[in-house]
Structure formats: structure tokens, C-alpha cells
Design a protein around this motif. Structure first.
Motif, PDB file in Angstrom:
ATOM      1  N   MET A  34      -5.984  13.931 -14.184  1.00 22.01           N
ATOM      2  CA  MET A  34      -6.706  12.934 -13.391  1.00 22.01           C
ATOM      3  C   MET A  34      -6.376  11.539 -13.910  1.00 22.01           C
ATOM      4  O   MET A  34      -6.499  11.266 -15.096  1.00 22.01           O
ATOM      5  N   GLU A  67      -7.209   7.496 -13.496  1.00 22.60           N
ATOM      6  CA  GLU A  67      -8.189   6.540 -12.978  1.00 22.60           C
ATOM      7  C   GLU A  67      -7.759   5.140 -13.378  1.00 22.60           C
ATOM      8  O   GLU A  67      -7.299   4.922 -14.490  1.00 22.60           O
ATOM      9  N   LYS A 120      -0.966  -0.535  -9.820  1.00 18.25           N
ATOM     10  CA  LYS A 120      -1.091   0.380  -8.687  1.00 18.25           C
ATOM     11  C   LYS A 120       0.250   0.563  -7.968  1.00 18.25           C
ATOM     12  O   LYS A 120       0.569   1.660  -7.525  1.00 18.25           O
ATOM     13  N   ALA A 122      -0.963  10.184  -7.815  1.00 21.90           N
ATOM     14  CA  ALA A 122      -2.273   9.984  -7.208  1.00 21.90           C
ATOM     15  C   ALA A 122      -3.228   9.447  -8.258  1.00 21.90           C
ATOM     16  O   ALA A 122      -3.185   9.855  -9.420  1.00 21.90           O
ATOM     17  N   TYR A 123      -4.085   8.517  -7.846  1.00 19.34           N
ATOM     18  CA  TYR A 123      -5.042   7.938  -8.784  1.00 19.34           C
ATOM     19  C   TYR A 123      -6.328   7.574  -8.052  1.00 19.34           C
ATOM     20  O   TYR A 123      -6.339   7.371  -6.843  1.00 19.34           O
ATOM     21  N   SER A 124      -7.402   7.495  -8.829  1.00 20.03           N
ATOM     22  CA  SER A 124      -8.682   7.012  -8.310  1.00 20.03           C
ATOM     23  C   SER A 124      -8.775   5.535  -8.657  1.00 20.03           C
ATOM     24  O   SER A 124      -8.644   5.160  -9.825  1.00 20.03           O
ATOM     25  N   ASP A 125      -8.993   4.708  -7.643  1.00 19.03           N
ATOM     26  CA  ASP A 125      -9.134   3.270  -7.838  1.00 19.03           C
ATOM     27  C   ASP A 125     -10.619   2.942  -7.897  1.00 19.03           C
ATOM     28  O   ASP A 125     -11.325   3.091  -6.911  1.00 19.03           O
ATOM     29  N   LEU A 126     -11.069   2.542  -9.070  1.00 19.84           N
ATOM     30  CA  LEU A 126     -12.485   2.239  -9.281  1.00 19.84           C
ATOM     31  C   LEU A 126     -12.651   0.725  -9.354  1.00 19.84           C
ATOM     32  O   LEU A 126     -12.419   0.097 -10.389  1.00 19.84           O
ATOM     33  N   ASP A 127     -13.032   0.132  -8.231  1.00 16.18           N
ATOM     34  CA  ASP A 127     -13.152  -1.318  -8.097  1.00 16.18           C
ATOM     35  C   ASP A 127     -14.408  -1.794  -8.827  1.00 16.18           C
ATOM     36  O   ASP A 127     -15.519  -1.408  -8.472  1.00 16.18           O
ATOM     37  N   ASN A 181     -19.202   1.135 -10.652  1.00 16.78           N
ATOM     38  CA  ASN A 181     -17.905   1.216 -11.329  1.00 16.78           C
ATOM     39  C   ASN A 181     -17.850   0.287 -12.536  1.00 16.78           C
ATOM     40  O   ASN A 181     -17.296   0.643 -13.575  1.00 16.78           O
TER      41      ASN A 181
END
Length: 88
Positions: free
Chosen positions: A3, A5, A19, A28-33, A39
Motif C-alpha cells: 500500500m 500513501e 504523484k 497505485a497510491y492513495s492521495d490523502l489531501d 487527513n
């Protein structure tokens, strides 16, 4: 696959650069704004002294910011971290 992030923010050139690199590598990544309070709180929970973005984690392990990510990529370590069975 591990995973990935990225804690990022709007109008952040380093965030966009990180990015873009991840997208170019088809990761693939989770973008935590961090403009979203939940966040921002999560980032400060993980890195209480963090003052810059992006902050990038792979399987919960902090790998650093944009320049750290670029160095890992240049050394082939990013590929190894994201695909432990890959030949680099």
C-alpha cells in the motif's frame, strides 16, 4: 502489492512531482489531501513534527518526501519496495 500513501496538498509542486513519478511508474497510491482535517490529523499522528508535504508511506513505513522518492526510484529501490519479487 504494498500500500502506497501520499499526504499531499493543493498547489504543491513537490506533491505534483511525486504523484507524476508514481503515475509514470504505474503505481497505485492513495492521495490523502491534508486540506481535509481528518487527513491532516492522520499525518500529524504519524509524523508529529512534520512541516512539509508530500510525505510518502509504503505499507505504513515512512519513506520521506518527493526528493526521497526520486532517489529511491533512481536507485531502483522503489521498484523493489513495491514489488519485492522483482529483479532490479
Amino acid at each position: 502489492m504494498p500500500m502506497l500513501e501520499i499526504f499531499s496538498g493543493p498547489n504543491c509542486g513537490y506533491c505534483a512531482r511525486a504523484k507524476t513519478l508514481l503515475s509514470e511508474r504505474n503505481l497505485a497510491y492513495s492521495d490523502l489531501d491534508i486540506s481535509h482535517e481528518e487527513n491532516r490529523r492522520e499525518l500529524l499522528k504519524r509524523l508529529p513534527r512534520s512541516k512539509t508535504i508530500p510525505q510518502i508511506f509504503i505499507d505504513g513505513e515512512h519513506i520521506g518526501g518527493c526528493e526521497d522518492l526520486e532517489i529511491l526510484d533512481q536507485k531502483g529501490e522503489l521498484k523493489r519496495l513495491m514489488d519485492p519479487g522483482a529483479q532490479v
